[in-house]
Write a protein that holds these residues in place. Sequence first.
Motif, PDB file in Angstrom:
ATOM      1  N   GLN A   3      17.780 -46.025  24.895  1.00  0.00           N
ATOM      2  CA  GLN A   3      18.839 -45.055  25.152  1.00  0.00           C
ATOM      3  C   GLN A   3      19.281 -44.386  23.859  1.00  0.00           C
ATOM      4  OE1 GLN A   3      21.770 -47.492  27.130  1.00  0.00           O
ATOM      5  NE2 GLN A   3      21.044 -46.936  29.180  1.00  0.00           N
ATOM      6  N   GLU A   4      19.417 -45.194  22.801  1.00  0.00           N
ATOM      7  CA  GLU A   4      19.813 -44.661  21.509  1.00  0.00           C
ATOM      8  C   GLU A   4      18.731 -43.733  20.950  1.00  0.00           C
ATOM      9  OE1 GLU A   4      21.888 -43.911  17.937  1.00  0.00           O
ATOM     10  OE2 GLU A   4      22.506 -44.553  19.944  1.00  0.00           O
ATOM     11  N   ALA A   5      17.465 -44.085  21.152  1.00  0.00           N
ATOM     12  CA  ALA A   5      16.372 -43.232  20.676  1.00  0.00           C
ATOM     13  C   ALA A   5      16.458 -41.850  21.329  1.00  0.00           C
ATOM     14  CB  ALA A   5      15.027 -43.877  20.973  1.00  0.00           C
ATOM     15  N   LEU A   6      16.731 -41.814  22.628  1.00  0.00           N
ATOM     16  CA  LEU A   6      16.881 -40.520  23.288  1.00  0.00           C
ATOM     17  C   LEU A   6      18.057 -39.751  22.688  1.00  0.00           C
ATOM     18  CD1 LEU A   6      15.960 -38.548  25.480  1.00  0.00           C
ATOM     19  CD2 LEU A   6      17.481 -39.734  27.077  1.00  0.00           C
ATOM     20  N   SER A   7      19.156 -40.432  22.417  1.00  0.00           N
ATOM     21  CA  SER A   7      20.303 -39.777  21.775  1.00  0.00           C
ATOM     22  C   SER A   7      19.912 -39.224  20.410  1.00  0.00           C
ATOM     23  CB  SER A   7      21.460 -40.764  21.611  1.00  0.00           C
ATOM     24  OG  SER A   7      21.955 -41.195  22.861  1.00  0.00           O
ATOM     25  N   GLN A   8      19.143 -39.999  19.657  1.00  0.00           N
ATOM     26  CA  GLN A   8      18.716 -39.552  18.327  1.00  0.00           C
ATOM     27  C   GLN A   8      17.820 -38.330  18.406  1.00  0.00           C
ATOM     28  OE1 GLN A   8      17.251 -43.508  17.445  1.00  0.00           O
ATOM     29  NE2 GLN A   8      18.673 -43.725  15.736  1.00  0.00           N
ATOM     30  N   LEU A   9      17.061 -38.216  19.479  1.00  0.00           N
ATOM     31  CA  LEU A   9      16.207 -37.043  19.661  1.00  0.00           C
ATOM     32  C   LEU A   9      17.004 -35.828  20.141  1.00  0.00           C
ATOM     33  CD1 LEU A   9      13.175 -38.771  21.407  1.00  0.00           C
ATOM     34  CD2 LEU A   9      13.207 -37.845  19.093  1.00  0.00           C
ATOM     35  N   LEU A  10      18.040 -36.062  20.940  1.00  0.00           N
ATOM     36  CA  LEU A  10      18.778 -34.961  21.545  1.00  0.00           C
ATOM     37  C   LEU A  10      19.952 -34.462  20.701  1.00  0.00           C
ATOM     38  CD1 LEU A  10      18.912 -36.038  25.309  1.00  0.00           C
ATOM     39  CD2 LEU A  10      17.227 -34.611  24.139  1.00  0.00           C
ATOM     40  N   GLU A  11      20.544 -35.346  19.899  1.00  0.00           N
ATOM     41  CA  GLU A  11      21.722 -34.979  19.123  1.00  0.00           C
ATOM     42  C   GLU A  11      21.510 -33.729  18.267  1.00  0.00           C
ATOM     43  OE1 GLU A  11      25.563 -34.984  17.804  1.00  0.00           O
ATOM     44  OE2 GLU A  11      24.701 -36.249  19.393  1.00  0.00           O
ATOM     45  N   PRO A  12      20.358 -33.596  17.572  1.00  0.00           N
ATOM     46  CA  PRO A  12      20.168 -32.397  16.742  1.00  0.00           C
ATOM     47  C   PRO A  12      20.071 -31.102  17.536  1.00  0.00           C
ATOM     48  CG  PRO A  12      18.676 -34.157  16.078  1.00  0.00           C
ATOM     49  CD  PRO A  12      19.263 -34.565  17.383  1.00  0.00           C
ATOM     50  N   LEU A  13      19.927 -31.195  18.851  1.00  0.00           N
ATOM     51  CA  LEU A  13      19.748 -29.989  19.671  1.00  0.00           C
ATOM     52  C   LEU A  13      21.068 -29.422  20.177  1.00  0.00           C
ATOM     53  CD1 LEU A  13      16.741 -31.252  21.847  1.00  0.00           C
ATOM     54  CD2 LEU A  13      16.665 -30.035  19.654  1.00  0.00           C
ATOM     55  N   LYS A  14      22.129 -30.181  20.063  1.00  0.00           N
ATOM     56  CA  LYS A  14      23.383 -29.766  20.699  1.00  0.00           C
ATOM     57  C   LYS A  14      23.899 -28.440  20.159  1.00  0.00           C
ATOM     58  CE  LYS A  14      24.941 -34.347  22.140  1.00  0.00           C
ATOM     59  NZ  LYS A  14      25.976 -35.403  22.002  1.00  0.00           N
ATOM     60  N   GLY A  15      23.673 -28.180  18.895  1.00  0.00           N
ATOM     61  CA  GLY A  15      24.118 -26.914  18.323  1.00  0.00           C
ATOM     62  C   GLY A  15      23.148 -25.772  18.528  1.00  0.00           C
ATOM     63  N   CYS A  16      22.060 -26.024  19.250  1.00  0.00           N
ATOM     64  CA  CYS A  16      21.019 -25.005  19.434  1.00  0.00           C
ATOM     65  C   CYS A  16      21.088 -24.327  20.799  1.00  0.00           C
ATOM     66  CB  CYS A  16      19.640 -25.627  19.248  1.00  0.00           C
ATOM     67  SG  CYS A  16      19.379 -26.383  17.625  1.00  0.00           S
ATOM     68  N   TYR A  17      22.060 -24.713  21.631  1.00  0.00           N
ATOM     69  CA  TYR A  17      22.178 -24.084  22.942  1.00  0.00           C
ATOM     70  C   TYR A  17      22.831 -22.711  22.821  1.00  0.00           C
ATOM     71  CZ  TYR A  17      20.732 -28.266  25.448  1.00  0.00           C
ATOM     72  OH  TYR A  17      20.004 -29.319  25.938  1.00  0.00           O
ATOM     73  N   SER A  18      22.439 -21.819  23.713  1.00  0.00           N
ATOM     74  CA  SER A  18      23.048 -20.504  23.782  1.00  0.00           C
ATOM     75  C   SER A  18      24.481 -20.624  24.295  1.00  0.00           C
ATOM     76  CB  SER A  18      22.229 -19.611  24.719  1.00  0.00           C
ATOM     77  OG  SER A  18      22.139 -20.202  26.012  1.00  0.00           O
ATOM     78  N   ALA A  19      25.221 -19.528  24.240  1.00  0.00           N
ATOM     79  CA  ALA A  19      26.628 -19.552  24.627  1.00  0.00           C
ATOM     80  C   ALA A  19      26.811 -20.016  26.069  1.00  0.00           C
ATOM     81  CB  ALA A  19      27.247 -18.170  24.427  1.00  0.00           C
ATOM     82  N   GLY A  20      25.910 -19.612  26.950  1.00  0.00           N
ATOM     83  CA  GLY A  20      25.978 -20.024  28.346  1.00  0.00           C
ATOM     84  C   GLY A  20      25.276 -21.338  28.610  1.00  0.00           C
ATOM     85  N   HIS A  21      24.721 -21.958  27.548  1.00  0.00           N
ATOM     86  CA  HIS A  21      24.080 -23.276  27.582  1.00  0.00           C
ATOM     87  C   HIS A  21      22.809 -23.320  28.427  1.00  0.00           C
ATOM     88  CE1 HIS A  21      28.472 -24.538  26.872  1.00  0.00           C
ATOM     89  NE2 HIS A  21      27.830 -24.600  25.723  1.00  0.00           N
ATOM     90  N   SER A  22      22.234 -22.169  28.782  1.00  0.00           N
ATOM     91  CA  SER A  22      21.049 -22.159  29.647  1.00  0.00           C
ATOM     92  C   SER A  22      19.756 -22.034  28.858  1.00  0.00           C
ATOM     93  CB  SER A  22      21.137 -21.007  30.638  1.00  0.00           C
ATOM     94  OG  SER A  22      20.980 -19.761  29.982  1.00  0.00           O
ATOM     95  N   ARG A  23      19.864 -21.880  27.548  1.00  0.00           N
ATOM     96  CA  ARG A  23      18.671 -21.712  26.727  1.00  0.00           C
ATOM     97  C   ARG A  23      18.806 -22.544  25.469  1.00  0.00           C
ATOM     98  NH1 ARG A  23      18.046 -15.109  27.323  1.00  0.00           N
ATOM     99  NH2 ARG A  23      17.870 -15.114  29.591  1.00  0.00           N
ATOM    100  N   LEU A  24      17.674 -23.028  25.005  1.00  0.00           N
ATOM    101  CA  LEU A  24      17.619 -23.815  23.780  1.00  0.00           C
ATOM    102  C   LEU A  24      16.896 -22.976  22.731  1.00  0.00           C
ATOM    103  CD1 LEU A  24      18.543 -26.622  22.868  1.00  0.00           C
ATOM    104  CD2 LEU A  24      16.247 -27.460  23.386  1.00  0.00           C
ATOM    105  N   ILE A  25      17.609 -22.587  21.706  1.00  0.00           N
ATOM    106  CA  ILE A  25      17.078 -21.642  20.717  1.00  0.00           C
ATOM    107  C   ILE A  25      16.640 -22.422  19.485  1.00  0.00           C
ATOM    108  CG2 ILE A  25      17.586 -19.578  19.370  1.00  0.00           C
ATOM    109  CD1 ILE A  25      19.780 -18.953  21.440  1.00  0.00           C
TER     110      ILE A  25
END
Length: 640
Positions: free
Chosen positions: A29-51
């Motif tokens: 579970q922590e490994a998935l968090s470690q993979l996803l945490e860096p992506l949180k600031g990469c979502y578009s304003a409407g959160h529907s795209r990962l830039i």
Amino acid sequence: MSIEAVGNPGGGFTQPVSQNPLKTRLDVQEALSQLLEPLKGCYSAGHSRLILGSSSKDAYANIAEMEGFSRILWGLVPAIAGGSHEELWELCLQGIRSGTDPGHAEYWGEVRDYDQRLVEMAVFGLAFALVPDRIWQPLSDREKSNLYQWLDQINHHPCHDCNWLFFHVLVNVGFHKTGLPYDAVLLEKNLQRIEDFYLGAGWYSDGVGGHCDYYVPYAFHFYGLVYAELMGDEDSERAQSYRERAAVFARDFVHWFTPDGAAIPYGRSLTYRFAQSAFWSAAAYAGLEGLSPGALKGLVLRNLRWWFQQPIFDRDGVLTVGYAYPNQIMSENYNSPGSVYWSLKTFLILALPEEHPFWLAEELEMTKTETGIGTGTRTGTGSMSVQEPAHLVICREEKAGHVAAFNTGHPSTNEHTHTSAKYEKFVYSTAFAFSVPRAEWGLSQGAFDSMLALSEGDHLFRVKRLCKETRIQEHVLYAKWKPWRDVEVQTWIAAGLPWHIRIHRISTGRTLDAAEGGFALGLGSLSSSRAGDGAASASGTFGTSAIYGMLGYDMAELIYPQSNTNLLHPRTVIPTLRAAMDPGTHWLISAVYGDPSGPGTPAIEEPSMEDVKERLGVEILQRQITITTQTGNVIVIPMD
């Protein structure tokens, strides 16, 4: 309207996943968090795209950003089903609202035939089946209608006639499980069409006449096992068939993995990296009989550990395109910055509760796992598994932890990037990987490891791309191929580790130069290297690669390919034999050595006939080549 990422791209993380021991469910579970945490600031304003890539805003970039959004869900949906990662799910749910709203600036759009967005719909079907209370129930009636109408487009546009058909299947299974209208007729039609891809012995081809590669375990069997688990009561006969096929396939696939978790780099889409072990996750999820939970646990966790020790992230912790390091040269035409997160399919195990036998079991070592799952012939130094549907013979050398897939080649080809390098080399190795061309001129640009490359003296080399005929008899592989209309090559390979033998009969109507490449050795720190007297070798940090000309070669040299051609190492050296041939018939025979154990160059001198016969059963006497197999069968190749 311009759509930009909000917050800090990358976001950073507190602890690298490389330090995660990956022993328990909490660790995963922590490994998935470690993979996803860096992506949180990469979502578009409407959160529907990962830039994650460039700021270009054409239609393809918009689809790529939607692709990145959806691929995160392959890990997130099982985690939500297992009771974790709630915070990020709320963000993604808002993205689903935005992306499926035709009036929103971030609407994912109307799809076309064979559209990439059809691929990305599949995980929504999984979500509908696993967590309908989290993806469906929270939506308003209008939002439900938007989501359903957007996904239902898959019922009105064709998918490519290959593993893509399962995307339609999963979406409609999700509809069915949620009580929504679905296309039962087209669903059954696609399931029946998938049957045409089944080759037997647990193997599928990726479409009729397609290749057998990682799309068999992490696509066909992965989706098949998910279907079997979700639809077992309603479609019991097909579900049972999928389970039985996967169990048979497992006995072959286990041989692709080394004791430290690495797997054979072979075929396309290797940038999906730890999706290599997604099959084992699906087997655990489906409770596949005959595969012990401890064996499955070891296969998944060792593979994840191996990958997380490789430099596959950028400085912010975002996965890069490449294999064992960032490398766009080996990537596919269809890869985008977010494509790599398809690897999160391996986190399907997070849907299993903490009391599941998978989490309670002790992780089994590879030797015990292989004994419990795999089948194969034991040899003096390891094991051998003949996998005829895939055109492969897998050899394992226990002491070195080295696995190699010897390959006849295939009767068809395609336009995917670097198809010859990814499907037609003589051998694919966990320790040495393979190389792809950097450009078209010369041996250093071509990076022809484990290949016979032929040129008309103009430094433009042709290699095997498809075969007219192939067969396997125990450890001996045969292929007939024609690089030109008036040039026919017959190749025999006596598979083995650390030595193997290659034999070529070349009938040519034109003057040719030939180059026979051994394994590509990562440069690291070379302790020794030599070329001359019909042999070439190099030894250093990453082991030893050597090649010896037994017949027909004129010289030997060390080729230093251009950077970023090899999947494991940015810089390599390839011991290579050379020959010049006039029109006529020629025989080329070489002995090739590969050992990843570290410094220590082997004796590069003519192996005695007794030594060759003992190792690989090959004798060359009186214009006749005799190969004796492990069971005593004799293959005679006349040289007249």
